[in-house]
Scaffold this motif. Sequence first.
Motif, short mmCIF file in Angstrom:
data_model
loop_
_atom_site.label_atom_id
_atom_site.label_comp_id
_atom_site.label_asym_id
_atom_site.label_seq_id
_atom_site.Cartn_x
_atom_site.Cartn_y
_atom_site.Cartn_z
N UNK A 56 -1.33 23.64 2.44
CA UNK A 56 -2.20 23.50 3.62
C UNK A 56 -1.75 24.46 4.73
N UNK A 57 -2.66 24.79 5.63
CA UNK A 57 -2.29 25.68 6.75
C UNK A 57 -1.53 24.88 7.79
N UNK A 58 -0.83 25.60 8.70
CA UNK A 58 -0.05 24.95 9.76
C UNK A 58 -0.94 24.04 10.60
N UNK A 59 -2.15 24.54 10.92
CA UNK A 59 -3.06 23.78 11.78
C UNK A 59 -3.52 22.50 11.08
N UNK A 60 -3.87 22.60 9.77
CA UNK A 60 -4.32 21.41 9.02
C UNK A 60 -3.21 20.38 8.93
N UNK A 61 -1.98 20.87 8.63
CA UNK A 61 -0.83 19.95 8.54
C UNK A 61 -0.63 19.22 9.87
N UNK A 62 -0.71 19.98 10.97
CA UNK A 62 -0.57 19.39 12.30
C UNK A 62 -1.66 18.37 12.59
N UNK A 63 -2.87 18.69 12.15
CA UNK A 63 -4.04 17.83 12.38
C UNK A 63 -3.90 16.50 11.65
N UNK A 64 -3.33 16.55 10.42
CA UNK A 64 -3.18 15.33 9.62
C UNK A 64 -2.13 14.39 10.23
N UNK A 65 -1.19 14.96 11.00
CA UNK A 65 -0.15 14.13 11.64
C UNK A 65 -0.64 13.53 12.97
N UNK A 66 -1.79 14.02 13.44
CA UNK A 66 -2.27 13.62 14.76
C UNK A 66 -2.65 12.13 14.86
N UNK A 67 -3.44 11.57 13.88
CA UNK A 67 -3.83 10.16 14.03
C UNK A 67 -2.63 9.23 14.16
N UNK A 68 -1.60 9.45 13.33
CA UNK A 68 -0.40 8.60 13.41
C UNK A 68 0.28 8.71 14.75
N UNK A 69 0.37 9.95 15.26
CA UNK A 69 1.01 10.19 16.55
C UNK A 69 0.26 9.53 17.69
#
Length: 469
Positions: free
Chosen positions: A286-299
Amino acid sequence: MISLLISGFIGMFSETALNIAISDLMQVMQITAPTAQWLTTGYLLTLGILVPVSGMLLQWFTTRQLFIASLAFSITGTLVAAMAPTFEVLLVSRVFQAAGTGLLLPLMFNTILIIFPPHKRGAAMGVIGLVIMFAPAVGPTVSGLLIEHLSWHWIFWLSLPFLVVALLFGILFMQNVSTLTKPKIDMLSILLSTIGFGGIVFGFSKAGEGTEGWGSPVVIAAIAIGLLSLLLFSLRQLSMKQPMMDLRVFKFPMFIIGLIMIFFCMMIILSSMLILPLYMQKGMGLSAFTAGLLLLPGGILNGFMSPLMGSLFDKYGPKWLVIPGLVLAAAALWFMSGITAASTLALIVVLHSCLMVGISMIWMPAQTNGLNQLPPELYPDGTAVMNTLQQVAGAIGTAVAVSILSSGMNDYLKSSANPLDPSEVTEAMTIGSQHAFLFGMIVALAGLAAAFFIRRVQVSKSSGRAPMH
């Protein structure tokens, strides 16, 4: 509070925002991964050295003086980082940023302990939790977006106006709330604490780089010297009339339990927040942005749960939050240890969110309950001890997780018929990551064993509430 929260948010945002940019920086500045790792290690090392001294600084300088000094360091560091032409300049700017954060975090906790009565502290600490948890969670997403459309410099340009606004707010509204006792400055204590905490953070960070490994003379020497210095530091504090860090805080059992909880929590958060994005990028492609996006809901969930958990703590005490929180975190990490490249992205989002909700149930209740047991004159020392051990736990957690990941990968590739085959590398990454998540689960279970001893601290009658256990 607004000034403290804005600057605290940017300080914590800086801690993780650069993680996603590291592969980008390696290409732009032509540096290796272990060299790039120093941008995080240097930051942690500065915090590990500065935070133990903060208890003394809080008794020497007024709230306003420390706040303005901390913002001056942060603004200088951020401005230099935004214009940094070389790796060396960027590294120096990170040290300045860390100095700002290192002064600010203990000041923020100490101020809350002074201005809020015990029965309202849970909610106030919950708001701090919103800042401390939410900032590192959105860091990777925002920086991923900035790197994709602009450049890594913008991570710092974006932070700068917020820091300037926080400084102006602070100059206008910040009041001096702490009592200055101006204890004698003991240079030997400062030296021993610097070598002690610095040595341990450095040793573990070095082991986690992967180039040195745990058996390296540098790693063994750094950790051994660190531990010896801490032993001498502790003996000196116990023999002094006015110690730099008052170790009497360890006479309070709930403070110790709170400290253990925070230590384990920090290990879990920093190790999983490093391994999960790494696996999503390297193992799942996955791209850096997608990986970051997937961690967003939990955060986001974690951030918004913190004030709620704070209010529930004020009502019901810590036990009914901390124990279920640790069970949830351990279960999420157990399921994470089964993640493969074929796992759905929805599953990862759900597991990460469950882990983050579990952490929010443990962190603030355990921390507030522990600090509530201390008498007011020990608040600066209590916050200094807690914040210092958070940095040490972070360094240990990331180092152990990275070395477990590396050894899992190496063991698999050694037995592989074709170790250069990309599918084999992905499989090795999967096995290494699974082992690292199992380590996180073991830490959570150790925390669970300690959580059964947690008791609600008796709140003084002056707070308008009957004493409760």
